[in-house]
Design a protein around this motif. Structure first.
Motif, PDB file in Angstrom:
ATOM      1  N   PHE A 341       0.838  -1.204   0.000  1.00 39.31           N
ATOM      2  CA  PHE A 341       0.000   0.000   0.000  1.00 39.31           C
ATOM      3  C   PHE A 341       0.871   1.251   0.000  1.00 39.31           C
ATOM      4  O   PHE A 341       0.623   2.206  -0.745  1.00 39.31           O
ATOM      5  CB  PHE A 341      -0.943   0.003   1.210  1.00 39.31           C
ATOM      6  N   GLN A 344       2.366   1.788  -3.422  1.00 43.42           N
ATOM      7  CA  GLN A 344       1.344   2.187  -4.398  1.00 43.42           C
ATOM      8  C   GLN A 344       0.835   3.590  -4.128  1.00 43.42           C
ATOM      9  O   GLN A 344       0.503   4.328  -5.055  1.00 43.42           O
ATOM     10  CB  GLN A 344       0.179   1.196  -4.374  1.00 43.42           C
ATOM     11  N   SER A 345       0.808   3.974  -2.853  1.00 49.62           N
ATOM     12  CA  SER A 345       0.334   5.322  -2.526  1.00 49.62           C
ATOM     13  C   SER A 345       1.327   6.375  -3.005  1.00 49.62           C
ATOM     14  O   SER A 345       1.060   7.565  -2.934  1.00 49.62           O
ATOM     15  CB  SER A 345       0.103   5.466  -1.021  1.00 49.62           C
ATOM     16  N   ARG A 346       2.489   5.922  -3.489  1.00 46.05           N
ATOM     17  CA  ARG A 346       3.465   6.835  -4.095  1.00 46.05           C
ATOM     18  C   ARG A 346       3.454   6.690  -5.609  1.00 46.05           C
ATOM     19  O   ARG A 346       4.429   6.993  -6.276  1.00 46.05           O
ATOM     20  CB  ARG A 346       4.863   6.544  -3.551  1.00 46.05           C
ATOM     21  N   GLY A 347       2.366   6.146  -6.134  1.00 52.55           N
ATOM     22  CA  GLY A 347       2.197   6.090  -7.584  1.00 52.55           C
ATOM     23  C   GLY A 347       2.773   4.849  -8.239  1.00 52.55           C
ATOM     24  O   GLY A 347       2.647   4.678  -9.448  1.00 52.55           O
ATOM     25  N   ILE A 348       3.431   3.998  -7.463  1.00 56.83           N
ATOM     26  CA  ILE A 348       4.094   2.829  -8.049  1.00 56.83           C
ATOM     27  C   ILE A 348       3.044   1.741  -8.322  1.00 56.83           C
ATOM     28  O   ILE A 348       2.323   1.341  -7.410  1.00 56.83           O
ATOM     29  CB  ILE A 348       5.204   2.334  -7.097  1.00 56.83           C
ATOM     30  N   PRO A 349       2.942   1.275  -9.575  1.00 57.56           N
ATOM     31  CA  PRO A 349       1.910   0.276  -9.905  1.00 57.56           C
ATOM     32  C   PRO A 349       2.110  -1.023  -9.114  1.00 57.56           C
ATOM     33  O   PRO A 349       3.241  -1.344  -8.725  1.00 57.56           O
ATOM     34  CB  PRO A 349       2.111   0.047 -11.413  1.00 57.56           C
ATOM     35  N   GLU A 352       4.985  -3.490  -9.987  1.00 57.16           N
ATOM     36  CA  GLU A 352       6.314  -2.967  -9.688  1.00 57.16           C
ATOM     37  C   GLU A 352       6.532  -2.908  -8.175  1.00 57.16           C
ATOM     38  O   GLU A 352       7.646  -3.127  -7.689  1.00 57.16           O
ATOM     39  CB  GLU A 352       6.499  -1.590 -10.316  1.00 57.16           C
TER      40      GLU A 352
ATOM     41  N   ALA B  58      -6.771   8.058   0.239  1.00 58.22           N
ATOM     42  CA  ALA B  58      -5.640   7.403  -0.442  1.00 58.22           C
ATOM     43  C   ALA B  58      -6.029   6.048  -1.024  1.00 58.22           C
ATOM     44  O   ALA B  58      -5.332   5.521  -1.878  1.00 58.22           O
ATOM     45  CB  ALA B  58      -4.475   7.240   0.529  1.00 58.22           C
ATOM     46  N   GLY B  59      -7.118   5.455  -0.529  1.00 57.50           N
ATOM     47  CA  GLY B  59      -7.591   4.202  -1.118  1.00 57.50           C
ATOM     48  C   GLY B  59      -7.131   2.934  -0.423  1.00 57.50           C
ATOM     49  O   GLY B  59      -7.028   1.876  -1.050  1.00 57.50           O
ATOM     50  N   VAL B  82      -5.060   2.572  -5.847  1.00 60.04           N
ATOM     51  CA  VAL B  82      -4.206   3.376  -4.962  1.00 60.04           C
ATOM     52  C   VAL B  82      -3.139   4.123  -5.760  1.00 60.04           C
ATOM     53  O   VAL B  82      -2.923   5.324  -5.563  1.00 60.04           O
ATOM     54  CB  VAL B  82      -3.535   2.458  -3.905  1.00 60.04           C
ATOM     55  N   ASP B  83      -2.464   3.404  -6.661  1.00 61.92           N
ATOM     56  CA  ASP B  83      -1.374   4.032  -7.408  1.00 61.92           C
ATOM     57  C   ASP B  83      -1.897   5.085  -8.388  1.00 61.92           C
ATOM     58  O   ASP B  83      -1.258   6.113  -8.596  1.00 61.92           O
ATOM     59  CB  ASP B  83      -0.537   2.969  -8.139  1.00 61.92           C
ATOM     60  N   ALA B  86      -2.450   8.326  -6.628  1.00 62.81           N
ATOM     61  CA  ALA B  86      -1.191   9.047  -6.400  1.00 62.81           C
ATOM     62  C   ALA B  86      -0.750   9.750  -7.679  1.00 62.81           C
ATOM     63  O   ALA B  86      -0.308  10.895  -7.653  1.00 62.81           O
ATOM     64  CB  ALA B  86      -0.116   8.084  -5.911  1.00 62.81           C
ATOM     65  N   ARG B  87      -0.913   9.045  -8.808  1.00 65.45           N
ATOM     66  CA  ARG B  87      -0.491   9.655 -10.069  1.00 65.45           C
ATOM     67  C   ARG B  87      -1.424  10.796 -10.478  1.00 65.45           C
ATOM     68  O   ARG B  87      -1.032  11.701 -11.202  1.00 65.45           O
ATOM     69  CB  ARG B  87      -0.399   8.592 -11.168  1.00 65.45           C
ATOM     70  N   PHE B  91      -1.650  12.760  -2.352  1.00 63.93           N
ATOM     71  CA  PHE B  91      -0.523  12.282  -1.551  1.00 63.93           C
ATOM     72  C   PHE B  91      -0.958  12.155  -0.097  1.00 63.93           C
ATOM     73  O   PHE B  91      -1.619  13.036   0.443  1.00 63.93           O
ATOM     74  CB  PHE B  91       0.650  13.271  -1.647  1.00 63.93           C
ATOM     75  N   LEU B  92      -0.576  11.051   0.521  1.00 61.21           N
ATOM     76  CA  LEU B  92      -0.859  10.856   1.948  1.00 61.21           C
ATOM     77  C   LEU B  92       0.455  10.707   2.696  1.00 61.21           C
ATOM     78  O   LEU B  92       1.205   9.759   2.463  1.00 61.21           O
ATOM     79  CB  LEU B  92      -1.724   9.592   2.143  1.00 61.21           C
ATOM     80  N   ALA B  93       0.730  11.649   3.588  1.00 61.97           N
ATOM     81  CA  ALA B  93       1.867  11.499   4.499  1.00 61.97           C
ATOM     82  C   ALA B  93       1.349  10.686   5.682  1.00 61.97           C
ATOM     83  O   ALA B  93       0.428  11.111   6.379  1.00 61.97           O
ATOM     84  CB  ALA B  93       2.376  12.855   4.956  1.00 61.97           C
ATOM     85  N   SER B 111      11.765   5.621  -8.167  1.00 63.59           N
ATOM     86  CA  SER B 111      10.656   4.829  -8.709  1.00 63.59           C
ATOM     87  C   SER B 111       9.355   5.608  -8.594  1.00 63.59           C
ATOM     88  O   SER B 111       8.520   5.618  -9.499  1.00 63.59           O
ATOM     89  CB  SER B 111      10.507   3.513  -7.944  1.00 63.59           C
ATOM     90  N   SER B 112       9.204   6.244  -7.442  1.00 67.57           N
ATOM     91  CA  SER B 112       7.993   6.991  -7.172  1.00 67.57           C
ATOM     92  C   SER B 112       7.873   8.211  -8.087  1.00 67.57           C
ATOM     93  O   SER B 112       6.823   8.449  -8.695  1.00 67.57           O
ATOM     94  CB  SER B 112       8.029   7.394  -5.693  1.00 67.57           C
ATOM     95  N   ALA B 115       7.002   7.207 -11.573  1.00 64.38           N
ATOM     96  CA  ALA B 115       5.596   6.828 -11.723  1.00 64.38           C
ATOM     97  C   ALA B 115       4.700   8.067 -11.753  1.00 64.38           C
ATOM     98  O   ALA B 115       3.828   8.193 -12.610  1.00 64.38           O
ATOM     99  CB  ALA B 115       5.187   5.887 -10.583  1.00 64.38           C
ATOM    100  N   VAL B 116       4.929   8.975 -10.822  1.00 63.53           N
ATOM    101  CA  VAL B 116       4.026  10.124 -10.694  1.00 63.53           C
ATOM    102  C   VAL B 116       4.220  11.111 -11.843  1.00 63.53           C
ATOM    103  O   VAL B 116       3.259  11.680 -12.363  1.00 63.53           O
ATOM    104  CB  VAL B 116       4.228  10.809  -9.321  1.00 63.53           C
ATOM    105  N   GLN B 164       9.159  13.287   0.422  1.00 59.11           N
ATOM    106  CA  GLN B 164       8.408  12.728  -0.715  1.00 59.11           C
ATOM    107  C   GLN B 164       7.389  13.735  -1.227  1.00 59.11           C
ATOM    108  O   GLN B 164       7.214  13.912  -2.437  1.00 59.11           O
ATOM    109  CB  GLN B 164       7.691  11.447  -0.297  1.00 59.11           C
ATOM    110  N   LEU B 168       7.246  15.029  -5.005  1.00 55.79           N
ATOM    111  CA  LEU B 168       6.133  14.581  -5.856  1.00 55.79           C
ATOM    112  C   LEU B 168       5.169  15.718  -6.205  1.00 55.79           C
ATOM    113  O   LEU B 168       4.362  15.584  -7.122  1.00 55.79           O
ATOM    114  CB  LEU B 168       5.382  13.428  -5.184  1.00 55.79           C
TER     115      LEU B 168
END
Lengths: 393, 268
Positions: A341, A344-349, A352, B58-59, B82-83, B86-87, B91-93, B111-112, B115-116, B164, B168
């Protein structure tokens, strides 16, 4: 009493480490029935008769690439160096010792400091299926590695191809020497490989071993460590990736009889697919005279899908209370959903994210292999497997 | 291309979690609008549903949305994974960031960001960008080589979350109890990091907190009080001052049901 048992079981319940018969003669060992402690996890019918010592009708070719100064020899099986470290503890290892006609010996001289690894390639040329398939492909092999006093170096054993292979490895680490041994089991899908890997660690010597099991239908290895004097240090690291239908078994025995020696066992495995079966047995014996021993063993398994099974059994037998530390830990689990989670919450599918988690899981061990192209190859092999993970895993 | 405004709209949000006794409703109709450049504080006693709100945005799969909607610029956030959220710029801290052993901070951040942003950042500029963001948060460069949240202190975890956020550049950032567990120095540094993002005016911030302490460093334009799974009071910064003095007692009655007492001012 400094008795520590990470499983929380009282030391008495962690039981005595089984002492099998040790003999060079195959007939001194009973034919396994599957009820023995040593064989209870192994699918005997998939051993293709190796416990009865069939005649060789297959080939595992051996080639050695060694830096200048390293001696590479073919020894006569009667050479006194054969069997110096290993006394077989089961029938298959005894037959392998008795039947191996080809003994390859690699000797790193005293005080040498190798900058390039010695690479021993063992290639099975007897597939069971497809072109060239014939008989059961049985082959026996024996490899001896010796590093002289105060020398340092790395030796890679690279198993590829296919065969029904019983192969022993003896490693003799000279006093004050430092040796890294990497044994990669990257067999084709139809290979069977049973092997006793016996290490003898000299006074103040350091051994780092990596056992990387990726391929094969069935791989069953028995790494053992003994110390010839105080101050020895052995790190036994392992990585395995057990796929559908594969049986991968690592049975370790570290025997502390000398004082002030250290051992660290770290095995990490990932399993996926129907009938993927991994077995890890970690036996450690600390003898009555082995005061000041420092030992810890750990096995972590990551079960990626349903249908896979991991057995993990640490055993610690301590006959002296005067140890620095003696512990073990074993855990088998699935993906940490919270970690997935977070990623993924950082955009990573999701796919991956799973790949990153598995990479991280193995990195602790694989990153310590100081042979860059081999390290790359292993990580790439792991990645390739993950690329095929189902989305809902 | 410019987007005029980024708006997160939460309407009549009902959320439940599965328990051994069956589903339990935690959010009971939350309405909230956060726009780019705005800073909202959500305050409330323990168990009022603050964290559930942040995880639902955030899901997190543990929380089931049973009614209502969340949209970002009109797009249905609840339909996104969820991803994807974010994209899309959410964003959830996290209050309790989890360890991911063996995955280095630098690898994770790259990686993050890849993706974003939809493409891998150019290595040269990326290294500088990360270094600058870490310096602003008074983080040691060696930090980048550690495993994500592995062995981090509470303060390090929160700085890493804000790092982050800074990299982001989300449209909407939800900060879930980012102030909890921080000493004064760490709170000052973390708040400075949030302020820096806020000053760029491109991010709407939803600051979730139990205490008013962090509001001395980050001044919200809007304060919402949550109790019993609803927003029961809303106002400007002055509402935070009231809470500082009187606490949440007046919003909570016996069984925890919310009782709105005063509407301290209309919030658009």
């Amino acid at each position: 009493m400094a008795v520590i048992d990470a499983t929380g079981r009282p030391p008495a319940a962690s039981g005595a480490v089984p002492r099998p018969v040790r003999s060079r003669s195959p007939l001194d060992h009973l034919v396994p029935t599957g009820r023995e402690e040593a064989w209870r996890f192994t699918p005997l019918r998939r051993l293709r008769g190796l416990p009865s010592g069939p005649d060789a009708d297959g080939t595992v070719s051996v080639s050695v690439q060694a830096p200048t100064g390293v001696a590479v020899e073919q020894l006569d099986p009667a050479d006194p160096r054969v069997g110096r470290v290993l006394t077989p503890a089961d029938r298959v290892a005894a037959f392998a010792l008795a039947r191996a006609t080809d003994v390859t010996a690699v000797t790193i001289p005293a005080e040498a400091a190798l900058t390039e690894p010695v690479v021993i390639r063992l290639h099975g040329e007897s597939p069971r299926t497809g072109a060239g398939a014939a008989g059961s492909g049985v082959a026996y092999g024996h490899v001896i590695v010796e590093i002289g006093p105060f020398a340092s170096g790395t030796v890679v054993l690279d198993h590829t191809g296919s065969a029904t292979y019983a192969g022993n490895v003896e490693v003799y680490v000279g006093h004050g020497a430092s040796l890294t041994v990497v044994s990669v089991q990257d067999w084709d899908a139809d290979a069977v490989h049973l092997g006793a890997h016996a290490y003898s660690v000299g006074r103040d010597a350091k051994l780092r071993s990596f056992t990387v099991t990726l391929g094969g239908e069935l791989v069953r290895l028995n790494p053992t460590v003994e110390y010839r004097g105080p101050g020895g240090d052995a790190e036994l690291n392992g990585v395995f990736f057990t796929d559908a239908g594969q049986h991968q078994e690592h049975r370790l025995l570290v025997t502390h009889e000398a004082r002030s020696c250290r051992s660290r066992v770290t095995y990490k495995g990932a399993l996926r697919g129907e009938s993927a079966h991994a077995v890890w047995i970690g036996d450690v014996v600390i003898g009555a005279d082995a005061v000041d021993t420092d030992t810890y063993e750990l096995n972590r398994n990551l079960v990626l899908t349903d249908g896979a099974r991991a057995d993990s059994v640490p055993n610690l037998e301590i006959l002296t209370g005067e140890v620095v530390g003696a512990g073990h830990a074993s855990a088998t689990g699935r993906f940490d959903d919270e970690a997935l989670f977070y990623l993924q919450s950082r955009g990573i599918p999701p796919a991956e994210a799973r790949r990153l988690v598995v990479h991280g899981f193995f990195a602790e061990v694989i990153d310590r292999i100081e042979v860059p192209d081999l390290r790359e190859r292993i990580m790439t092999a792991v990645s390739a497997r993950l690329g095929e993970l189902p989305a809902d895993a | 291309m410019t987007t005029a405004v980024s708006t997160l709209e939460i309407r009549n949000l009902h959320v439940s979690v599965d328990t051994e006794e069956g589903p339990r409703e935690i959010l009971r109709g939350v309405d909230l609008t956060v726009r780019k450049g705005e800073t909202h504080a959500i305050m409330g006693p323990n168990g009022s549903g603050k964290s559930t709100l942040s995880y639902s945005i955030a899901g997190h799969p543990k929380y089931n949305v049973t009614d209502g909607s969340i949209t970002l610029d009109g797009e249905d956030v609840l339909a996104m994974g969820v991803d994807t959220r974010a994209r899309a710029g959410i964003f959830l801290a996290m209050q309790y960031p989890v360890e991911i052993p063996g995955v280095s901070v630098s690898n994770f951040l790259r990686s993050s960001a890849t993706a974003v942003r939809g493409e891998a950042p150019k290595l040269r500029t990326w290294v500088k960008e990360v270094k600058a963001a870490m310096t602003a948060l008074e983080m040691d460069p060696a930090f980048a080589e550690r495993g994500v949240n592995e062995g981090f202190s509470g303060g390090e975890k929160k700085r890493h979350e804000i790092l982050q956020m800074a990299l982001l550049k989300p449209k909407i950032a939800v900060l879930d109890e980012t102030d909890s567990g921080l000493d004064v120095d760490a709170l000052r540094i973390v708040s400075g990091g949030v302020e820096a993002v806020r000053a760029q005016g491109e991010t709407g911030i939803l600051l979730i907190t139990h205490y008013t302490r962090i509001l001395r460093y980050i001044k919200p334009e809007f304060v919402h009080v949550m109790a019993g799974g609803r927003i029961v009071d809303e106002g400007g910064p002055e509402l935070a001052a009231v809470l500082e003095d009187s606490g949440y007692d007046r919003y909570v009655k016996g069984d925890g049901a919310a009782v709105p007492v005063a509407k301290a001012g209309a919030v658009s």
